[in-house]
Scaffold this active site. Structure first.
Site, PDB file in Angstrom:
ATOM      1  N   LYS A  87       0.860  -1.193   0.000  1.00  0.00           N
ATOM      2  CA  LYS A  87       0.000   0.000   0.000  1.00  0.00           C
ATOM      3  C   LYS A  87       0.891   1.236   0.000  1.00  0.00           C
ATOM      4  O   LYS A  87       1.734   1.412   0.890  1.00  0.00           O
ATOM      5  CB  LYS A  87      -0.889  -0.046   1.242  1.00  0.00           C
ATOM      6  CG  LYS A  87      -2.168   0.743   1.128  1.00  0.00           C
ATOM      7  CD  LYS A  87      -3.038   0.480   2.351  1.00  0.00           C
ATOM      8  CE  LYS A  87      -4.351   1.193   2.278  1.00  0.00           C
ATOM      9  NZ  LYS A  87      -5.080   1.107   3.557  1.00  0.00           N
TER      10      LYS A  87
HETATM   11  C1  E4P Z   1      -8.375   2.224   3.399  1.00  0.00           C
HETATM   12  O1  E4P Z   1      -7.615   1.391   2.964  1.00  0.00           O
HETATM   13  C2  E4P Z   1      -8.270   2.851   4.716  1.00  0.00           C
HETATM   14  O2  E4P Z   1      -7.620   1.942   5.587  1.00  0.00           O
HETATM   15  C3  E4P Z   1      -9.595   3.146   5.351  1.00  0.00           C
HETATM   16  O3  E4P Z   1     -10.681   2.728   4.541  1.00  0.00           O
HETATM   17  C4  E4P Z   1      -9.721   4.503   5.899  1.00  0.00           C
HETATM   18  O4  E4P Z   1     -10.978   4.620   6.535  1.00  0.00           O
HETATM   19  P1  E4P Z   1     -11.299   5.785   7.565  1.00  0.00           P
HETATM   20  O5  E4P Z   1     -11.458   7.050   6.800  1.00  0.00           O
HETATM   21  O6  E4P Z   1     -12.616   5.369   8.184  1.00  0.00           O
HETATM   22  O7  E4P Z   1     -10.166   5.830   8.545  1.00  0.00           O
END
Ligand code: E4P
Length: 218
Positions: A87
């Site tokens: 990522k």
């Molecule tokens: C995506 O990969 C992120 O980990 C996640 O969806 C972020 O979500 P949030 O905005 O609820 O922290």
């Protein structure tokens, strides 16, 4: 449509996997820190445990922001398990690194995407998954679902192979709208998947069937 679970909590991942509905898992440094994971070897062990629980992509995020740093960290992460997807944040050095990983057959998830043009850049670099954060846009009075819809249209115009991963999905209606617009993947907290089961008519209907079943048993 793929369902990823957005957590680093092993219990939730195990429970989700047992439901038979999970296609993968996404984590981020905030989710890992929430589980108290500290230090290189614990981080690696934790990703390994997640990979053993989920039969599918497991996104592990790099901490570096330079091309060289992202590449060496990403290569180490990819070596942990074949399910690992590196990522990478949506920054210039990140896009360069994604293009490098694509050439070297390492799967990537481009994270922190907040505009269609950012998504286009990630697609050009060959990202496996591209993650627009819809909830965080809604949080600042901007239509996150509209962004996803724009990206789905642009990708189908040109046949980009990157999968659109709806991230920061906060509730069942987000998920339902993603499904209607043909988003490839959603990642949601476990609580969102649990809430999909609920309908009062199911509960009322089941209570009546069980009562009548008792009568049948004499
Ligand atoms: C995506 O990969 C992120 O980990 C996640 O969806 C972020 O979500 P949030 O905005 O609820 O922290």
């Amino acid at each position: 449509m793929k369902f990823f679970i957005d957590t680093a909590n092993l219990k939730e991942i195990e429970e989700g996997a047992k439901m038979g509905i999970l296609d993968g898992c996404t984590t981020n440094p905030s989710l890992m820190a929430k589980e108290g994971i500290k230090g290189e070897s614990n981080i690696k062990d934790h990703y390994k445990s997640i990979c053993e629980l989920v039969d599918g992509s497991v996104s592990a995020e790099v901490f570096s922001t330079s091309f060289d740093g992202i590449v060496s960290e990403g290569e180490e992460l990819a070596n942990i398990h074949s399910n690992i997807v590196v990522k990478v944040p949506m920054i210039e050095e990140g896009i360069k690194a994604i293009a490098h990983f694509t050439k070297n057959n390492i799967k990537t998830n481009c994270t922190l995407v907040f505009s269609a043009t950012q998504a286009l850049l990630a697609a050009k670099a060959g990202a496996t998954y591209i993650s627009p954060f819809i909830g965080r846009l809604d949080d600042i009075s901007t239509d996150g679902l509209q962004l996803l819809d724009d990206i789905v249209t642009i990708f189908s115009n040109y046949g980009f192979e990157s999968e659109v991963l709806g991230a920061s999905v906060r509730h069942p209606m987000h998920l339902m709208e993603c499904a209607q617009m043909g988003v490839d993947v959603v990642t949601c907290p476990f609580s969102v998947y649990k809430s999909l089961f609920k309908h009062p008519l199911t509960d009322i209907g089941l209570a009546k069937f069980l009562k009548d079943a008792e009568k049948m048993q004499g």
